[in-house]
Scaffold this motif. Structure first.
Motif, short mmCIF file in Angstrom:
data_model
loop_
_atom_site.label_atom_id
_atom_site.label_comp_id
_atom_site.label_asym_id
_atom_site.label_seq_id
_atom_site.Cartn_x
_atom_site.Cartn_y
_atom_site.Cartn_z
N LYS A 95 0.84 -1.19 0.00
CA LYS A 95 0.00 0.00 0.00
C LYS A 95 0.88 1.25 0.00
O LYS A 95 1.83 1.36 0.76
CB LYS A 95 -0.93 0.00 1.21
CG LYS A 95 -1.92 1.16 1.21
CD LYS A 95 -2.97 1.00 2.29
CE LYS A 95 -3.89 2.22 2.33
NZ LYS A 95 -4.52 2.50 1.02
N ASP A 96 0.54 2.20 -0.88
CA ASP A 96 1.26 3.47 -1.00
C ASP A 96 2.74 3.28 -1.29
O ASP A 96 3.59 4.05 -0.83
CB ASP A 96 1.08 4.32 0.26
CG ASP A 96 -0.38 4.72 0.48
OD1 ASP A 96 -1.07 4.99 -0.52
OD2 ASP A 96 -0.82 4.74 1.65
N SER A 97 3.06 2.25 -2.07
CA SER A 97 4.45 1.96 -2.41
C SER A 97 4.55 1.53 -3.87
O SER A 97 3.63 0.93 -4.41
CB SER A 97 5.00 0.84 -1.52
OG SER A 97 6.28 0.44 -1.94
N THR A 110 5.54 12.68 -2.83
CA THR A 110 6.71 12.48 -3.68
C THR A 110 7.47 11.23 -3.26
O THR A 110 7.31 10.73 -2.14
CB THR A 110 7.65 13.69 -3.60
OG1 THR A 110 8.09 13.88 -2.25
CG2 THR A 110 6.94 14.96 -4.08
N LEU A 111 8.27 10.71 -4.16
CA LEU A 111 9.09 9.53 -3.90
C LEU A 111 10.40 9.96 -3.26
O LEU A 111 11.05 10.90 -3.72
CB LEU A 111 9.37 8.78 -5.21
CG LEU A 111 10.34 7.60 -5.14
CD1 LEU A 111 9.72 6.45 -4.35
CD2 LEU A 111 10.70 7.13 -6.56
N SER A 112 10.82 9.27 -2.20
CA SER A 112 12.10 9.56 -1.56
C SER A 112 13.24 8.99 -2.40
O SER A 112 13.32 7.77 -2.60
CB SER A 112 12.14 8.96 -0.16
OG SER A 112 11.19 9.57 0.68
N ARG A 140 2.26 11.78 -6.62
CA ARG A 140 0.86 11.35 -6.55
C ARG A 140 0.07 12.51 -5.97
O ARG A 140 0.44 13.08 -4.94
CB ARG A 140 0.73 10.11 -5.69
CG ARG A 140 1.46 8.89 -6.28
CD ARG A 140 1.42 7.73 -5.32
NE ARG A 140 0.06 7.24 -5.14
CZ ARG A 140 -0.39 6.73 -4.01
NH1 ARG A 140 0.38 6.67 -2.94
NH2 ARG A 140 -1.64 6.31 -3.91
N ILE A 141 -0.99 12.88 -6.66
CA ILE A 141 -1.79 14.03 -6.25
C ILE A 141 -2.88 13.54 -5.29
O ILE A 141 -3.76 12.78 -5.67
CB ILE A 141 -2.41 14.74 -7.47
CG1 ILE A 141 -1.33 15.05 -8.51
CG2 ILE A 141 -3.11 16.02 -7.03
CD1 ILE A 141 -1.86 15.58 -9.82
N ASP A 142 -2.77 13.98 -4.05
CA ASP A 142 -3.64 13.47 -2.99
C ASP A 142 -5.12 13.63 -3.35
O ASP A 142 -5.55 14.70 -3.83
CB ASP A 142 -3.36 14.21 -1.68
CG ASP A 142 -1.91 14.02 -1.21
OD1 ASP A 142 -1.21 13.17 -1.79
OD2 ASP A 142 -1.50 14.74 -0.28
N ASN A 143 -5.87 12.54 -3.17
CA ASN A 143 -7.33 12.53 -3.33
C ASN A 143 -7.79 12.76 -4.77
O ASN A 143 -8.96 13.08 -4.99
CB ASN A 143 -7.99 13.58 -2.41
CG ASN A 143 -7.63 13.38 -0.95
OD1 ASN A 143 -7.68 12.27 -0.44
ND2 ASN A 143 -7.25 14.46 -0.28
N TYR A 144 -6.91 12.58 -5.73
CA TYR A 144 -7.29 12.74 -7.14
C TYR A 144 -7.70 11.40 -7.73
O TYR A 144 -7.12 10.35 -7.40
CB TYR A 144 -6.13 13.32 -7.95
CG TYR A 144 -6.20 14.81 -8.14
CD1 TYR A 144 -6.55 15.65 -7.08
CD2 TYR A 144 -5.93 15.40 -9.37
CE1 TYR A 144 -6.61 17.02 -7.24
CE2 TYR A 144 -5.99 16.77 -9.55
CZ TYR A 144 -6.33 17.58 -8.48
OH TYR A 144 -6.39 18.93 -8.64
N SER A 145 -8.67 11.46 -8.63
CA SER A 145 -9.08 10.27 -9.38
C SER A 145 -8.22 10.17 -10.65
O SER A 145 -7.45 11.07 -10.97
CB SER A 145 -10.55 10.38 -9.78
OG SER A 145 -10.72 11.43 -10.74
#
Length: 404
Positions: free
Chosen positions: A108-110, A303-305, A321-326
């Motif tokens: 998740k989120d990776s 953003t990616l580290s 990744r744009i938070d909460n965007y479809s």
């Protein structure tokens, strides 16, 4: 725009200067343009840079991965595991050799595969795992080896080279990661085999092209393995063109009907020239990453580290990744960026969304984390031809595209 006049920002043009141009001209004038002395020199320089015994230069990372599978004897009845979140090459090579593609969802989120799911996916038929060093960030190979060592009892070797490993073999899709580091190791020193890309959009480019390196294993003779790659990549000929060019040395044999995926000296000359300034190219990429990170702090993007405890990426891609965007919201942002002159991209469309893999029976519903990573992901320009002013322009354009 109000603060900065409109610019045109391409996504990922190659950074060539007089050094590369002169190197190609010199090669053209030498009369030797296919696989020859420059290719061998480039192989030696790659091996030295990575810190391994040997490197083999080929026509692409895709051909490198396929030849590894073929040399390992992977084929029908075998299974090979890779990530659902990758470019098709990571999986297409599995089908090329007749093995079964097994896809694992990301955590998740990776952008990395879920290692718990990886462990569950290993069966008696699993021969190889293909982790993906996404955007130039090296995977957690310690965890991967921990998993496969626990699963040793399941491993069923079908030939001597597999028997020598005595476990599932790890072949990294390191197309993005040449020059990356993790825990004091260079990319190429961690997986059993690592395959690099030198495609036009990569940090170090030969226009097309790739390479494979491998770790030291007591049961593998480096010269034997190198010669296997030579045979597989040049029709199964017992001599390459360089050897056949020696006076009176025309005679050759075809050991088996193999493939044609060698690198040319023209390509290698570009790579040699790029290597001379590669440290500076990576340093500049990380400077741009720092500017982006600062510019997006309050924008509601993830953003990616690229750097952290014990690791530094090659700085190949800048995904956000744009938070909460479809998915549709994300696509609209890409259009708005384009209208302002900024080219952007998406990395990647998960394999189960593509027709080829749907036809193999994969469904995106089985890979929810990969879909969540994809649906709001945008990759921004990250290349060494960007000026600081260009970077600030991209930052302002993204802010405008999102806040709209």
């Amino acid at each position: 725009m109000n603060t900065i006049s409109k610019r045109v920002i391409p996504f990922s043009p190659p950074d060539f200067g007089e050094t590369e141009i002169e190197a190609v001209i010199k090669t053209l004038r030498s009369g030797w343009i296919t696989t020859g002395p420059r290719t061998k020199e480039f192989e030696n320089k790659i091996a030295a840079r990575v810190g391994v015994e040997k490197a083999v230069c080929l026509s692409s990372a895709t051909s490198a991965m396929e030849l590894v599978l073929r040399i390992l004897g992977v084929g029908p009845g075998d299974e090979v595991i890779t990530s659902a979140y990758t470019f098709t090459a990571s999986a297409s090579v599995i089908t090329h050799v007749g093995a079964k593609v097994v896809l694992v969802d990301t955590s998740k989120d990776s952008y990395e595969m879920d290692y718990n799911l990886l462990s569950e996916a290993i069966t008696e038929k699993t021969k190889v795992i293909i982790p993906v060093d996404f955007a130039g960030v090296i995977c957690d190979y310690d965890k991967i080896y921990e998993i496969i060592n626990k699963k040793k009892s399941k491993f069923m070797p079908s030939n001597d080279i597999q028997k020598g490993f005595g476990r599932v073999i790890v072949m990294a899709d390191s197309a993005h990661a040449f020059g990356a580091k993790r825990d004091s190791f260079n990319c190429g020193q961690l997986a059993d085999f690592s395959c690099f890309s030198f495609h036009a959009v990569k940090n170090l480019t030969t226009a097309e092209g790739g390479a494979v390196v491998w770790r030291h294993h007591n049961h593998i003779n480096h010269e034997w393995l190198y010669n296997q790659f030579m045979l597989y990549s040049l029709h199964g000929q017992s001599k390459d063109a360089l050897a056949k060019n020696q006076l009176g040395s025309w005679e050759y044999d075809i050991v088996f009907p193999a493939y044609k995926c060698n690198m040319t000296d023209i390509m290698a000359s570009l790579g040699i020239a790029q290597l001379k300034r590669y440290d500076q190219l990576i340093e500049r990429r990380h400077r741009i990453i720092s500017m982006y990170n600062q510019g997006f702090k309050d924008l509601g993007v993830t953003t990616l580290s690229h750097t952290g405890d014990g690791f530094t990426s090659s700085g190949h891609l800048y995904p956000i990744r744009i938070d909460n965007y479809s998915e549709n919201d994300r696509n609209n942002v890409i259009v708005r960026l384009g209208e302002m002159g900024v080219a952007s991209n998406v990395h990647f469309k998960p394999l189960p969304l593509l027709t080829a893999y749907k036809n193999l029976g994969f469904s995106i519903e089985s890979y929810p984390n990969a879909y969540d990573m994809y649906k709001n992901e945008v990759t921004l320009p990250l290349h060494t031809l960007l000026s600081d002013e260009d970077v600030m322009y991209v930052i302002e354009c993204l802010r405008k595209a999102i806040l709209k």
